[in-house]
Design a protein around this motif. Structure first.
Motif, PDB file in Angstrom:
ATOM      1  N   UNK A  20      39.351   0.772 -64.873  1.00 15.14           N
ATOM      2  CA  UNK A  20      39.849   0.719 -63.497  1.00 15.14           C
ATOM      3  C   UNK A  20      40.504  -0.593 -63.119  1.00 15.14           C
ATOM      4  N   UNK A  21      40.672  -1.494 -64.088  1.00 16.19           N
ATOM      5  CA  UNK A  21      41.318  -2.793 -63.822  1.00 16.19           C
ATOM      6  C   UNK A  21      42.472  -2.986 -64.804  1.00 16.19           C
ATOM      7  N   UNK A  22      43.578  -2.293 -64.608  1.00 16.96           N
ATOM      8  CA  UNK A  22      44.674  -2.302 -65.589  1.00 16.96           C
ATOM      9  C   UNK A  22      45.400  -3.634 -65.720  1.00 16.96           C
ATOM     10  N   UNK A  23      45.312  -4.504 -64.698  1.00 20.44           N
ATOM     11  CA  UNK A  23      46.024  -5.788 -64.780  1.00 20.44           C
ATOM     12  C   UNK A  23      45.056  -6.964 -64.907  1.00 20.44           C
ATOM     13  N   UNK A  24      43.820  -6.691 -65.304  1.00 16.01           N
ATOM     14  CA  UNK A  24      42.812  -7.744 -65.444  1.00 16.01           C
ATOM     15  C   UNK A  24      43.248  -8.769 -66.482  1.00 16.01           C
ATOM     16  N   UNK A  25      43.169 -10.061 -66.111  1.00  9.02           N
ATOM     17  CA  UNK A  25      43.594 -11.147 -66.994  1.00  9.02           C
ATOM     18  C   UNK A  25      42.433 -11.999 -67.489  1.00  9.02           C
ATOM     19  N   UNK A  26      41.371 -12.105 -66.688  1.00  7.54           N
ATOM     20  CA  UNK A  26      40.240 -12.965 -67.043  1.00  7.54           C
ATOM     21  C   UNK A  26      38.933 -12.251 -66.727  1.00  7.54           C
ATOM     22  N   UNK A  27      38.002 -12.265 -67.685  1.00  4.47           N
ATOM     23  CA  UNK A  27      36.698 -11.624 -67.514  1.00  4.47           C
ATOM     24  C   UNK A  27      35.604 -12.602 -67.919  1.00  4.47           C
ATOM     25  N   UNK A  28      34.608 -12.757 -67.045  1.00  2.00           N
ATOM     26  CA  UNK A  28      33.475 -13.641 -67.318  1.00  2.00           C
ATOM     27  C   UNK A  28      32.183 -12.874 -67.088  1.00  2.00           C
ATOM     28  N   UNK A  29      31.308 -12.870 -68.085  1.00  2.00           N
ATOM     29  CA  UNK A  29      30.022 -12.192 -68.009  1.00  2.00           C
ATOM     30  C   UNK A  29      28.918 -13.218 -68.245  1.00  2.00           C
ATOM     31  N   UNK A  30      28.047 -13.382 -67.259  1.00  2.00           N
ATOM     32  CA  UNK A  30      26.965 -14.364 -67.343  1.00  2.00           C
ATOM     33  C   UNK A  30      25.624 -13.633 -67.287  1.00  2.00           C
ATOM     34  N   UNK A  31      24.897 -13.641 -68.394  1.00  2.00           N
ATOM     35  CA  UNK A  31      23.588 -13.006 -68.491  1.00  2.00           C
ATOM     36  C   UNK A  31      23.643 -11.581 -67.956  1.00  2.00           C
ATOM     37  N   UNK A  32      24.509 -10.795 -68.531  1.00  2.90           N
ATOM     38  CA  UNK A  32      24.624  -9.374 -68.186  1.00  2.90           C
ATOM     39  C   UNK A  32      23.967  -8.565 -69.301  1.00  2.90           C
ATOM     40  N   UNK A  33      22.823  -7.995 -69.010  1.00  5.35           N
ATOM     41  CA  UNK A  33      22.062  -7.243 -70.001  1.00  5.35           C
ATOM     42  C   UNK A  33      22.457  -5.769 -69.977  1.00  5.35           C
ATOM     43  N   UNK A  34      22.214  -5.098 -71.090  1.00  8.02           N
ATOM     44  CA  UNK A  34      22.450  -3.662 -71.174  1.00  8.02           C
ATOM     45  C   UNK A  34      23.751  -3.276 -71.844  1.00  8.02           C
ATOM     46  N   UNK A  35      24.645  -4.245 -72.077  1.00  3.98           N
ATOM     47  CA  UNK A  35      25.926  -3.943 -72.722  1.00  3.98           C
ATOM     48  C   UNK A  35      25.787  -4.119 -74.231  1.00  3.98           C
ATOM     49  N   UNK A  36      26.255  -3.128 -74.986  1.00  2.00           N
ATOM     50  CA  UNK A  36      26.218  -3.218 -76.442  1.00  2.00           C
ATOM     51  C   UNK A  36      27.608  -3.245 -77.064  1.00  2.00           C
ATOM     52  N   UNK A  37      28.592  -2.802 -76.308  1.00  2.00           N
ATOM     53  CA  UNK A  37      29.961  -2.804 -76.837  1.00  2.00           C
ATOM     54  C   UNK A  37      30.936  -3.133 -75.718  1.00  2.00           C
ATOM     55  N   UNK A  38      31.835  -4.045 -76.001  1.00  2.00           N
ATOM     56  CA  UNK A  38      32.864  -4.464 -75.050  1.00  2.00           C
ATOM     57  C   UNK A  38      34.219  -4.242 -75.727  1.00  2.00           C
ATOM     58  N   UNK A  39      34.817  -3.081 -75.445  1.00  2.00           N
ATOM     59  CA  UNK A  39      36.085  -2.731 -76.068  1.00  2.00           C
ATOM     60  C   UNK A  39      37.234  -3.062 -75.126  1.00  2.00           C
ATOM     61  N   UNK A  40      37.977  -4.107 -75.460  1.00  2.22           N
ATOM     62  CA  UNK A  40      39.067  -4.587 -74.616  1.00  2.22           C
ATOM     63  C   UNK A  40      40.430  -4.204 -75.192  1.00  2.22           C
ATOM     64  N   UNK A  41      40.449  -3.240 -76.083  1.00  2.00           N
ATOM     65  CA  UNK A  41      41.676  -2.875 -76.783  1.00  2.00           C
ATOM     66  C   UNK A  41      42.750  -2.348 -75.844  1.00  2.00           C
ATOM     67  N   UNK A  42      42.359  -1.643 -74.774  1.00  2.00           N
ATOM     68  CA  UNK A  42      43.333  -1.035 -73.874  1.00  2.00           C
ATOM     69  C   UNK A  42      43.727  -1.958 -72.727  1.00  2.00           C
ATOM     70  N   UNK A  43      43.060  -3.095 -72.606  1.00  2.00           N
ATOM     71  CA  UNK A  43      43.375  -4.056 -71.535  1.00  2.00           C
ATOM     72  C   UNK A  43      44.344  -5.103 -72.078  1.00  2.00           C
ATOM     73  N   UNK A  44      45.618  -4.730 -72.106  1.00  2.00           N
ATOM     74  CA  UNK A  44      46.632  -5.584 -72.733  1.00  2.00           C
ATOM     75  C   UNK A  44      46.884  -6.870 -71.957  1.00  2.00           C
TER      76      UNK A  44
END
Length: 495
Positions: free
Chosen positions: A205-229
């Motif tokens: 839902x964020x097609x123009x996202x340029x910067x992502x920061x995750x600080x102590x975010x539990x529960x994620x096992x896979x972060x696939x950024x392939x489609x976020x060009x």
């Protein structure tokens, strides 16, 4: 009397000059104040200023620190702060808000509906920059926080076409439908329990996202950024804490479009697995991995080496690499120089954070220099606040002085043809004795062998440092008197 009248005339003239400015410009000036409550205080200046603050496009409530008077009555503090925010927002007249920031330090029990109204207020005025930071006070942190959750973002919030920057802390994400933040460019999520499905929903839902920061975010096992060009920067920080049962899960990150990657924090048992980082230009690896009580020291050292070696192999094509103290200490446990480390032909800049030129770091520095074949710039930041990790403490009988570096002259032959700049900050602030001699031996070694070296810059820690420290002055004279392989090499001590 005449002088007093002149002063009054001057002050009135200056006041008139300010009053003559248009409302839009005055509101713009007030928007630079750090708090909306400070802007409110200008209402006492005159009738014109009475409601001017209600048109300021930036709204900020910095209640991040609990006043001492409410330290043992957080419920009263929470209630008063909430009422103050409500009363401030009621008379607000601006139809458009650029920035809306709430930093609230207290438990959030019973504040859900109120916070929903604050978010609705901001969203209804097409806010572009939204910060929602809710943290728990130290007295609450002592409790078991496994069952404690932050503020649940309302469902209407997940559909927004105006939002450009979003920063949250202790906010929970659970959208019922698809997320649509079509204009969002900068997203920072702190202390949240997420799932792979929710995270993927946010990314979709964020097609123009340029910067992502995750600080102590539990529960994620896979972060696939392939489609976020458009996503070029990723920061992942994990802080394992006593009140969280940290597991040994792996976070897989696929980022073929990333230009900058930062991995930081204390990961304890968790780790990142990097995949397809083909576009990476800058990489920062400044993390620690904890040792369980039942794990033997040698087994932990072997595991640590494998982790660091895997990270370096996955980012070896980055032009700039920054390493924290733990990674360098791990590399110092390798008894053979250039052992296990994959060579990098793309690395142009190497940045290292150490606290001294001790045996905890020198072998690691040597290993990194040996595998950086086209290095142009070496930066060493002396950080005296770094603490040794007992499980990595080394007891080397080796002499890491001039003889040690001479033995590596041939192995480091590729370095002499490319190294142009060396920068060292805060040198000698904590150096003494053998450590000082090792630092001098290392710098002298570079000066004598780097054939294309242009600048060796040694930065001071504070104004007047070069003048008041006799050891530094003596070392400076020694460095300046050393022979230099490069005819263009300069040794600089900038003020």
């Amino acid at each position: 009397m005449v002088e007093a009248k002149k002063k009054d005339t001057v002050s009135n003239t200056e006041e008139d000059r300010i009053s003559s400015l248009p409302d839009e410009l005055l509101c713009h000036i007030l928007s630079f104040l750090p708090s909306t409550l400070q802007a409110m205080r200008t209402s006492v200046l005159s009738k014109r200023w009475r409601r001017l603050w209600t048109h300021v496009p930036n709204i900020t409530f910095p209640f991040k620190f609990v006043p001492l008077v409410f330290y043992y009555d957080l419920k009263e503090y929470r209630q008063r702060a909430a009422v103050l925010i409500d009363n401030t927002l009621k008379p607000y007249s601006a139809s458009k808000i650029k920035k809306f920031c709430i930093q609230f330090s207290a438990d959030l029990i019973g504040l859900g509906p109120r916070m929903d109204s604050w978010v609705r207020f901001a969203v209804g005025r097409d806010v572009e920059d939204l910060t929602l930071e809710f943290s728990f006070d130290k007295t609450i942190r002592r409790l078991d926080m496994k069952g404690l959750t932050g503020y649940w973002l309302p469902q209407f919030f997940y559909q927004n076409s105006w939002l450009r920057n979003l920063k949250t802390d202790f906010c929970e994400f659970q959208p019922d439908g698809r997320v649509s933040w079509s204009s969002l460019k900068d997203l920072s999520i702190g202390h949240a329990i997420l799932t792979d499905e929710v995270m993927q929903n946010i990314l979709d839902g964020t097609p123009v996202l340029e910067s992502l920061k995750l600080v102590t975010c539990n529960g994620i096992h896979r972060l696939d950024l392939s489609l976020n060009s458009h996503l070029k920067e990723l920061v992942v920080i994990h802080q394992a804490a006593p009140y969280v049962n940290d597991d040994d899960t792996v976070l897989e990150i696929a980022g073929p479009h990333l230009k900058s990657l930062v991995i930081m924090g204390f990961w304890f048992m968790k780790k990142c697995k990097l995949m397809n980082m083909s576009s990476l230009i800058k990489a920062t690896l400044d993390f620690e991995v904890g040792k369980s009580l039942h794990v033997r020291r040698n087994d932990f050292l072997e595991k640590s080496r494998n982790i660091v070696e895997e990270y370096l192999r996955n980012v070896d094509h980055a032009r700039e690499l920054k390493l924290g103290s733990w990674c360098i200490q791990v590399l110092s446990t390798l008894r053979m120089v250039n052992f296990l480390l994959s060579p990098s032909f793309s690395r142009k800049c190497l940045i290292l954070d150490v606290d001294s030129f001790s045996n905890q770091y020198i072998p690691g520095i040597a290993n990194l220099l040996c595998c950086s074949y086209n290095l142009n710039e070496l930066v060493i930041n002396m950080c005296p606040d770094i603490t040794f990790l007992c499980c990595l403490r080394l007891i080397h009988s080796d002499d890491f002085g001039e003889k040690y570096w001479k033995s590596l002259k041939i192995i480091l032959g590729h370095l002499w043809l490319h190294l142009k700049t060396v920068k060292i900050s805060r040198l000698m602030e904590t150096e003494s004795g053998c450590s000082c001699e090792r630092a001098f031996a290392f710098l002298g070694f570079l000066l004598k062998n780097a054939s294309v070296l242009e600048k060796m810059i040694i930065y001071r820690s504070h104004v007047g440092y070069w003048c008041c420290n006799l050891d530094v002055i003596y070392m400076a004279f020694q460095l300046l008197s050393l022979p230099r392989c490069s005819p263009h090499a300069e040794v600089l001590f900038p003020n």
